[in-house]
Design a protein around this motif. Sequence first.
Motif, mmCIF file in Angstrom:
data_model
loop_
_atom_site.group_PDB
_atom_site.id
_atom_site.type_symbol
_atom_site.label_atom_id
_atom_site.label_comp_id
_atom_site.label_asym_id
_atom_site.label_seq_id
_atom_site.Cartn_x
_atom_site.Cartn_y
_atom_site.Cartn_z
ATOM 1 N N ALA A 221 35.896 33.264 55.983
ATOM 2 C CA ALA A 221 36.943 32.255 56.174
ATOM 3 C C ALA A 221 38.166 32.582 55.317
ATOM 4 N N ARG A 222 37.932 33.125 54.131
ATOM 5 C CA ARG A 222 39.057 33.484 53.255
ATOM 6 C C ARG A 222 39.877 34.622 53.872
ATOM 7 N N ARG A 223 39.197 35.600 54.449
ATOM 8 C CA ARG A 223 39.923 36.704 55.090
ATOM 9 C C ARG A 223 40.742 36.196 56.277
ATOM 10 N N GLN A 224 40.190 35.237 57.014
ATOM 11 C CA GLN A 224 40.957 34.660 58.110
ATOM 12 C C GLN A 224 42.167 33.907 57.587
ATOM 13 N N ARG A 225 41.998 33.224 56.453
ATOM 14 C CA ARG A 225 43.128 32.511 55.837
ATOM 15 C C ARG A 225 44.199 33.495 55.378
ATOM 16 N N ALA A 226 43.777 34.650 54.884
ATOM 17 C CA ALA A 226 44.747 35.684 54.492
ATOM 18 C C ALA A 226 45.528 36.181 55.700
ATOM 19 N N ALA A 227 44.822 36.363 56.832
ATOM 20 C CA ALA A 227 45.502 36.782 58.054
ATOM 21 C C ALA A 227 46.470 35.714 58.542
ATOM 22 N N ASP A 228 46.060 34.444 58.455
ATOM 23 C CA ASP A 228 46.943 33.347 58.859
ATOM 24 C C ASP A 228 48.197 33.290 57.986
ATOM 25 N N ALA A 229 48.039 33.570 56.696
ATOM 26 C CA ALA A 229 49.176 33.511 55.784
ATOM 27 C C ALA A 229 50.203 34.594 56.100
ATOM 28 N N ARG A 230 49.732 35.728 56.635
ATOM 29 C CA ARG A 230 50.655 36.835 56.951
ATOM 30 C C ARG A 230 51.263 36.706 58.344
ATOM 31 N N ALA A 231 50.668 35.903 59.207
ATOM 32 C CA ALA A 231 51.078 35.859 60.614
ATOM 33 C C ALA A 231 52.420 35.163 60.798
ATOM 34 N N THR A 232 53.286 35.777 61.575
ATOM 35 C CA THR A 232 54.563 35.197 61.993
ATOM 36 C C THR A 232 54.850 35.632 63.428
ATOM 37 N N PRO A 233 55.665 34.877 64.172
ATOM 38 C CA PRO A 233 56.014 35.303 65.531
ATOM 39 C C PRO A 233 56.748 36.647 65.513
ATOM 40 N N PRO A 234 56.669 37.415 66.592
ATOM 41 C CA PRO A 234 57.366 38.703 66.634
ATOM 42 C C PRO A 234 58.866 38.541 66.397
ATOM 43 N N ALA A 235 59.446 39.493 65.668
ATOM 44 C CA ALA A 235 60.878 39.428 65.375
ATOM 45 C C ALA A 235 61.700 39.481 66.660
ATOM 46 N N ALA A 236 61.216 40.230 67.654
ATOM 47 C CA ALA A 236 61.951 40.327 68.912
ATOM 48 C C ALA A 236 62.044 38.981 69.611
ATOM 49 N N LEU B 61 51.197 30.620 46.633
ATOM 50 C CA LEU B 61 51.400 32.015 47.017
ATOM 51 C C LEU B 61 51.325 32.199 48.523
ATOM 52 N N MET B 62 50.511 31.384 49.195
ATOM 53 C CA MET B 62 50.341 31.544 50.641
ATOM 54 C C MET B 62 51.631 31.263 51.395
ATOM 55 N N ALA B 63 52.522 30.460 50.820
ATOM 56 C CA ALA B 63 53.833 30.245 51.451
ATOM 57 C C ALA B 63 54.633 31.538 51.494
ATOM 58 N N GLN B 64 54.275 32.500 50.631
ATOM 59 C CA GLN B 64 54.924 33.802 50.616
ATOM 60 C C GLN B 64 54.135 34.850 51.392
ATOM 61 N N GLY B 65 53.037 34.420 52.040
ATOM 62 C CA GLY B 65 52.268 35.318 52.895
ATOM 63 C C GLY B 65 51.183 36.102 52.199
ATOM 64 N N SER C 251 48.878 28.346 66.017
ATOM 65 C CA SER C 251 48.406 29.051 64.824
ATOM 66 C C SER C 251 48.167 28.090 63.668
ATOM 67 N N ALA C 252 49.050 27.097 63.517
ATOM 68 C CA ALA C 252 48.883 26.117 62.442
ATOM 69 C C ALA C 252 47.611 25.295 62.650
ATOM 70 N N ASP C 253 47.342 24.895 63.898
ATOM 71 C CA ASP C 253 46.114 24.130 64.171
ATOM 72 C C ASP C 253 44.875 24.960 63.849
ATOM 73 N N ALA C 254 44.889 26.243 64.255
ATOM 74 C CA ALA C 254 43.743 27.112 63.988
ATOM 75 C C ALA C 254 43.569 27.344 62.491
ATOM 76 N N ALA C 255 44.693 27.538 61.777
ATOM 77 C CA ALA C 255 44.616 27.765 60.329
ATOM 78 C C ALA C 255 44.098 26.521 59.615
ATOM 79 N N ARG C 256 44.521 25.347 60.059
ATOM 80 C CA ARG C 256 44.035 24.102 59.447
ATOM 81 C C ARG C 256 42.532 23.946 59.671
ATOM 82 N N ALA C 257 42.078 24.240 60.878
ATOM 83 C CA ALA C 257 40.640 24.157 61.162
ATOM 84 C C ALA C 257 39.868 25.148 60.300
ATOM 85 N N ASN C 258 40.443 26.321 60.057
ATOM 86 C CA ASN C 258 39.755 27.320 59.246
ATOM 87 C C ASN C 258 39.630 26.874 57.795
#
Length: 255
Positions: free
Chosen positions: A163-178, A115-119, A64-71
């Motif tokens: 690209a900005r909307r994809q960056r917003a999605a990347d900022a919110r993405a985290t692995p599943p809690a389970a 702010l993106m560090a906060q999702g 995810s980090a590689d994809a977000a960096r490319a975006n």
Amino acid sequence: MLVYLAAAACAAGVVIVASRLVRRARAGVDDPDPDGPTSAHTGAMLSALFLLAFAIAVVVPWTSADAARANTYAESQAIAETYWAASRLPAPEARRVQEGLSQYVAIVRGPEWRLMAQGRLSSRGWAELDRLRRDVIAVKADDDELKDARNGVLEHLGEISAARRQRAADARATPPAALTAVTVLTGIVVMLLPFLAGARPRGMTLVPLALMAGLLAAGTYLTFDIAHVFDGALAVGPEAFTSLQADLQRIAGGR
């Protein structure tokens, strides 16, 4: 989450029922030893489960980090193309659009990145893009050349928004809690398995056990540290927009 807990409870119940049935049928042999087949089988399966969960918890954020960096570089490239395309507009409108793009870049690499560090993303960035779009739409195109220029800028602004909307999605993405919970729980059980099996490690046997526990703890903490694309050990930085600012200044200076 309740479904996961119910499945785990059912599996534990199956083990207890099977143990009772085997005992009543007087089949098999007792296995109370810490190094017996039951402990060996359990240890192997728990280790495999931990390694699987740990691998997923590391690989998914890394990808995810590689994809977000490319975006971020795709977004910065779209901004540069928009900046060039805006030069085809009449002088007052071209200057206004280019200044707006420079302001947008400053917002993204500055307050928005924190702010993106906060999702989340800043509302100022969205407002600046909307203003730019309205300004370009309002440009009067009296001939086909101006129409093409205006449409080209609007097309590039659409690429920036995507690209900005994809960056917003990347900022919110985290692995599943389970997945995180399974990684932590299996890590704890693997560390304590010798004690749970009835063994009492003493002397030098505690050294490799302690080393294993320390490495498992460090690895488990790593899964937390890299869980967020824009925060932690794998955090994507604003390098794409920092270099873009220098490019925009160079382009403006060449006019």
